[in-house]
Design an enzyme around this catalytic site. Sequence first.
Site, PDB file in Angstrom:
ATOM      1  N   CYS A  53      -6.443  -4.555   9.728  1.00 28.00           N
ATOM      2  CA  CYS A  53      -6.894  -3.476  10.621  1.00 28.00           C
ATOM      3  C   CYS A  53      -8.389  -3.664  10.879  1.00 28.00           C
ATOM      4  O   CYS A  53      -9.162  -2.707  10.861  1.00 28.00           O
ATOM      5  CB  CYS A  53      -6.580  -2.100  10.042  1.00 28.00           C
ATOM      6  SG  CYS A  53      -7.189  -1.828   8.362  1.00 28.00           S
ATOM      7  N   GLY A  90       0.808  -1.207   0.000  1.00 26.92           N
ATOM      8  CA  GLY A  90       0.000   0.000   0.000  1.00 26.92           C
ATOM      9  C   GLY A  90       0.843   1.259   0.000  1.00 26.92           C
ATOM     10  O   GLY A  90       1.753   1.429  -0.815  1.00 26.92           O
ATOM     11  N   GLY A  99       2.998   2.080   2.159  1.00 30.82           N
ATOM     12  CA  GLY A  99       4.354   1.824   2.619  1.00 30.82           C
ATOM     13  C   GLY A  99       4.643   2.075   4.080  1.00 30.82           C
ATOM     14  O   GLY A  99       5.810   2.042   4.482  1.00 30.82           O
TER      15      GLY A  99
END
Length: 460
Positions: free
Chosen positions: A369, A247, A249
Amino acid sequence: MTPAARLQAVIDLLTEIDETPRPADAVMSAYFRNRRYIGSKDRTAVAQTAYAILRRHARLGWWIERGGYERPTPRARVLAFLLLEERRNAGVVLEMFSGGKFAPARLTDGELELVQALESHTLDHPEMPETVRVECPDWAERPMRASLGDRFAVEMEKLLEAAPLDLRINPLKANRQSAIKALSKAQIFAEETQWSPLGLRVKGRPPLGGVDAFKDGLVEIQDEGSQLVALAVAPKPGQQVVDFCAGAGGKTLAVAALMKNKGRVVACDVLAGRLKRAAERFRRAGLHNIEPHPLTSERDPWVKRHKRKFDRVLVDAPCSGTGTWRRNPDARWRQLGPGLEQLLPLQANILDSAARLVKPGGRLVYATCSMLHDENEAQVEAFLQTHTDFIVKPVADVWAEEEAGAPPAEGPYLRLTPARHDTDGFFAAVLERRAEESLSEAGVEQDEVDPVELGKAIDA
């Protein structure tokens, strides 16, 4: 800007968020970027009010419906917020919606009736359903209750709060004390985080873009929970590591820094544009051991060509994002990507493919997440049933090896929640591939294993 002009800006901003299929923070950034004439104090006030309304979406909508209004338009939500949360009286509201220059248009007859119905009330009401009170969308109620049990209400209430601003120090350039000192020169005050040995928590929400400590790569913005996921990877200098869903980073940066710029980190993602944007973050941090590599899909041929080559593979899987609702309140109500039904098989497929990269004795770290059991423990349990050459490495063992102090979570997995840890909601499981000797002792003939029929996770 006058208070009335700020209100009109909030209405305009909420309208753009409703009509634009992008996350609210991205819409806000574009909104202010296209209106440079709005000063910093006004931008802050408008953004704070807009976010406050987004955090009360269900409750304001419940009151608007109760007040007999047709639908929760941006104007209706602003009116309800002023009356129920800010406790403005009807006279003040009428003055602000004056129809004057830069002010909101005068109230319609229906809006006047809404104001009369809501005046003198507060946002809370004893008849309000629990799911409305804690801002839980219908699609998430069952899985959230199943995952949180008797902690459903306390965790959901914590998710209503604004998230703190956390930073991660770059150990190549600073330690926590030197970073705190550097930030203080810009009148930014921070203290050490509770769980992450690399974390700082900033007081307030100061702008960091122009601060030397940020521009020089001493610190990066990263939630403490995300930092802990990177620590769970436990990479060593000189190792070969893959961040399979890199993504923007954030975790890539943390992993590469933990490796002290030695070894190799391959940052993979199916969105090449995100990797290009992350390259500037890598440069600012002074990291030269990161190699961006776009993938066509989770089954990109690159994976098969590099199977069993890496010491660590991090899979930060696409997920529902329920653990980030404090900072992305609009994500509860707007489906901008795959729904849960599409995410679950995608996560399983990504995990299965990424596992091919792990060398014997290496580790696969699966993270989300999300706070949902279906995306977390259930995915790991299903993976282990069909990949018997992997075993769980308890998080306590990882923390002990890294001498990182007491682990932040009990049990085999890293499970973080806002109410327990004051971080975003995160999950991570460390899965270790058995050494080849162990597989031989167990009677597993590696060259003849079929990953579909027998579920050993080794490509034919």
